[in-house]
Design a protein around this motif. Structure first.
Motif, PDB file in Angstrom:
ATOM      1  N   ARG A 222       0.846  -1.210   0.000  1.00  0.00           N
ATOM      2  CA  ARG A 222       0.000   0.000   0.000  1.00  0.00           C
ATOM      3  C   ARG A 222       0.874   1.251   0.000  1.00  0.00           C
ATOM      4  N   SER A 232      -4.138   9.617   7.357  1.00  0.00           N
ATOM      5  CA  SER A 232      -4.157   9.167   5.961  1.00  0.00           C
ATOM      6  C   SER A 232      -5.066  10.087   5.137  1.00  0.00           C
ATOM      7  N   ILE A 233      -4.495  10.704   4.096  1.00  0.00           N
ATOM      8  CA  ILE A 233      -5.317  11.597   3.275  1.00  0.00           C
ATOM      9  C   ILE A 233      -5.562  11.029   1.882  1.00  0.00           C
ATOM     10  N   MET A 234      -4.770  10.034   1.485  1.00  0.00           N
ATOM     11  CA  MET A 234      -4.983   9.447   0.163  1.00  0.00           C
ATOM     12  C   MET A 234      -4.295   8.093   0.060  1.00  0.00           C
ATOM     13  N   ASN A 235      -5.039   7.109  -0.464  1.00  0.00           N
ATOM     14  CA  ASN A 235      -4.444   5.806  -0.770  1.00  0.00           C
ATOM     15  C   ASN A 235      -4.168   5.767  -2.264  1.00  0.00           C
TER      16      ASN A 235
HETATM   17  C1  LIG Z   1      -6.542   4.121   3.153  1.00  0.00           C
HETATM   18  O1  LIG Z   1      -6.576   2.765   3.481  1.00  0.00           O
HETATM   19  C2  LIG Z   1      -6.429   2.487   4.883  1.00  0.00           C
HETATM   20  C3  LIG Z   1      -6.343   0.983   5.065  1.00  0.00           C
HETATM   21  O2  LIG Z   1      -7.180   0.318   4.199  1.00  0.00           O
HETATM   22  C4  LIG Z   1      -7.577   3.134   5.651  1.00  0.00           C
HETATM   23  O3  LIG Z   1      -7.416   2.920   7.035  1.00  0.00           O
HETATM   24  C5  LIG Z   1      -7.578   4.628   5.365  1.00  0.00           C
HETATM   25  O4  LIG Z   1      -8.665   5.274   5.992  1.00  0.00           O
HETATM   26  C6  LIG Z   1      -7.639   4.892   3.874  1.00  0.00           C
HETATM   27  N1  LIG Z   1      -7.465   6.321   3.634  1.00  0.00           N
HETATM   28  C7  LIG Z   1      -8.278   7.048   2.860  1.00  0.00           C
HETATM   29  C8  LIG Z   1      -7.989   8.504   2.751  1.00  0.00           C
HETATM   30  O5  LIG Z   1      -9.199   6.564   2.246  1.00  0.00           O
END
Ligand SMILES: *[C@@H]1O[C@H](CO)[C@@H](O)[C@H](O)[C@H]1NC(C)=O
Ligand SMILES: *[C@@H]1O[C@H](CO)[C@@H](O)[C@H](O)[C@H]1NC(C)=O
Length: 466
Positions: A222, A232-235
């Protein structure tokens, strides 16, 4: 009895963890590597990663590579822009705690910057090569100095960057740069341009999240952005819990950022799981100067130009004709304008003619100005420019026309006299003949008159004398 099991399990976990730590291969002062043979690299515990010599060009480079797969993949290179070293060098972890490359003549080059006083070193299974001081604290690590590749566990913080390699087999600095920007965007630029929107060609991010956004990479593959407080602001890519898969993120020589995964089985290959940008012609300057990128054909030189380097497009193209120097704004003969449709480039014009012009008039305007080497014609505007032309690409949705000034080849001297001029020669001979004849006639008539007049004069004189 049943209550003791969880305790045993816990103990075994602790022991395994401790054993793993103890098993990290420790490299001590006095250790030595040479380019060939079994002593050419230090392996990580599992044998997946190696630090040491690998073949580069006609010699060797020092770096980190994935040794546990069939096609060894270089992920980091020390002093990447230094030329390859010969086979008689040594990599020495000196008694004063420096890691140096020593030539046969005794020249030394530091491998981990100017780090001194390291007590131990270790090639970790994460792909990180670390130097420790005597307190076991990290004093230098390769993860802090990425070259073109980013691995799980690594972090890229504000203003940190990575540079593409020159080619797949040459890890010296290439022509693209990836940077984690103040504004929170992970952006890409051609090397040598300021980080401004007009030069950028790709990237990801969330508006209004800067500063202190970081790029992070987990062992499950990831890839994500965290804001300044670690939220976390973006995956960018999803994690995958499949065991036995390794990942890397590389800014490839073609300027595309690719997330790769590799299965650890025998026939594993690198698969691209994500990439940015999607369009292979997006990376600005991919084809070098005076060349353009075409979706289907790839890189091509502009008309009137030839490639500078057969091995790489990075150096672009140069003129294949002699250009006369320009002293004033006078017109120079011996040129013609060649046209490339639906082509755009970085507009860097020195003169813009705005009164609506036709394409022909734009071409004439460039031909009539010896400073003009190309012109971009769009919507009646004519933008005159000098070489080199940068970031040229074919854009099918753009109405721009590129007009390139090209030298006309000199007329080749023909040894046989063509028919046309033979006929002409005959006409010439006829004209000369007629002229000579007329001249003779005139002389005859004139002399006749003179003789007659003389006779008349003589006759009168004689008659007067009588
Ligand atoms: C990204 O993925 C993680 C794990 O799946 C999650 O905890 C997180 O909230 C996600 N972040 C966004 C910005 O969607
Ligand atoms: C990070 O995001 C969280 C949730 O949106 C927010 O509360 C926090 O202020 C942000 N941190 C920074 C430094 O912007």
């Amino acid at each position: 009895m049943a209550t003791i099991w969880p305790l045993l399990l816990l103990l075994s976990v602790i022991f395994t963890a401790e054993a793993q730590q103890a098993e990290q291969p420790v490299i001590r002062r006095g250790s030595l590597l040479i380019p060939t043979g079994t002593n050419s690299s230090w392996l990580s515990r599992s044998g997946l990663y190696a630090f040491g010599f690998y073949e580069q060009g006609n010699g060797y480079a020092v770096g980190i590579f994935i040794a546990g797969i069939r096609n060894k993949t270089v992920v980091w290179t020390a002093n990447r822009d230094n030329p390859p070293v010969p086979g008689d060098v040594k990599l020495h972890f000196t008694s004063n705690g420096r890691l140096v490359l020593q030539t046969a003549q005794g020249m030394e080059t530091g491998i981990a910057g100017n780090t001194q006083g390291a007590a131990a070193a270790s090639m970790l299974d994460s792909g990180n090569f670390v130097l420790y001081n005597s307190d076991n604290s990290t004093i230098w690590q390769s993860f802090d100095k990425p070259t073109d590749t980013f691995l799980p566990g690594q972090k890229l913080t504000t203003d940190e960057d990575m540079f593409s390699s020159y080619s797949a087999t040459n890890q010296s600095t290439g022509i693209f740069r990836l940077i984690m920007q103040q504004d929170g965007y992970l952006a890409m630029y051609p090397v040598g341009t300021p980080p401004r929107l007009e030069y950028g060609y790709g990237g990801v991010g969330v508006s209004g999240e800067g500063p202190n956004v970081s790029l992070n990479f987990d062992a499950d593959g990831r890839l994500y952005l965290l804001n300044g407080t670690g939220i976390s602001i973006m995956n960018i890519t999803k994690g995958d819990t499949t065991k036995g898969v390794i990942y890397r993120l590389t800014l490839d020589p073609d300027g595309i950022l690719r997330h790769y995964s590799h299965n650890m089985d025998q026939n594993g290959v690198w698969n691209v799981t994500w990439s940015n940008p999607k369009d292979k012609c997006d990376p600005k300057g991919l084809c070098g100067i005076n060349a353009f990128c075409d979706q289907d054909a790839g890189c091509e030189c502009l008309p009137g130009f030839k490639r500078v380097n057969k091995d790489s497009w990075a150096s672009g193209c140069e003129r294949n004709f002699d250009s006369k120097c320009c002293k004033s704004n006078e017109a120079v003969t011996g040129y013609t304008m060649e046209t490339e449709l639906r082509t755009e480039w970085q507009n860097d014009s020195y003169s813009i003619l705005t009164s609506p012009l036709t394409q022909e008039e734009c071409g004439e305007a460039c031909l009539g100005d010896c400073n003009c080497e190309a012109a971009l014609y769009k919507d009646g505007k004519c933008m005159k420019q000098r070489l080199p032309l940068k970031f040229v690409r074919r854009n099918l949705s753009d109405s721009s026309v590129a007009l390139i000034k090209v030298g006309t080849s000199p007329i080749s001297p023909d040894p046989g006299v063509p028919k046309e001029s033979k006929k002409k020669n005959r006409v010439d001979i006829l004209i000369i003949g007629v002229s000579l004849l007329s001249f003779a006639c005139i002389i005859l008539v004139v002399s006749g008159i003179v003789v007659y007049k003389y006779r008349v004069w003589l006759y009168r004189n004689i008659s007067n004398a009588l």
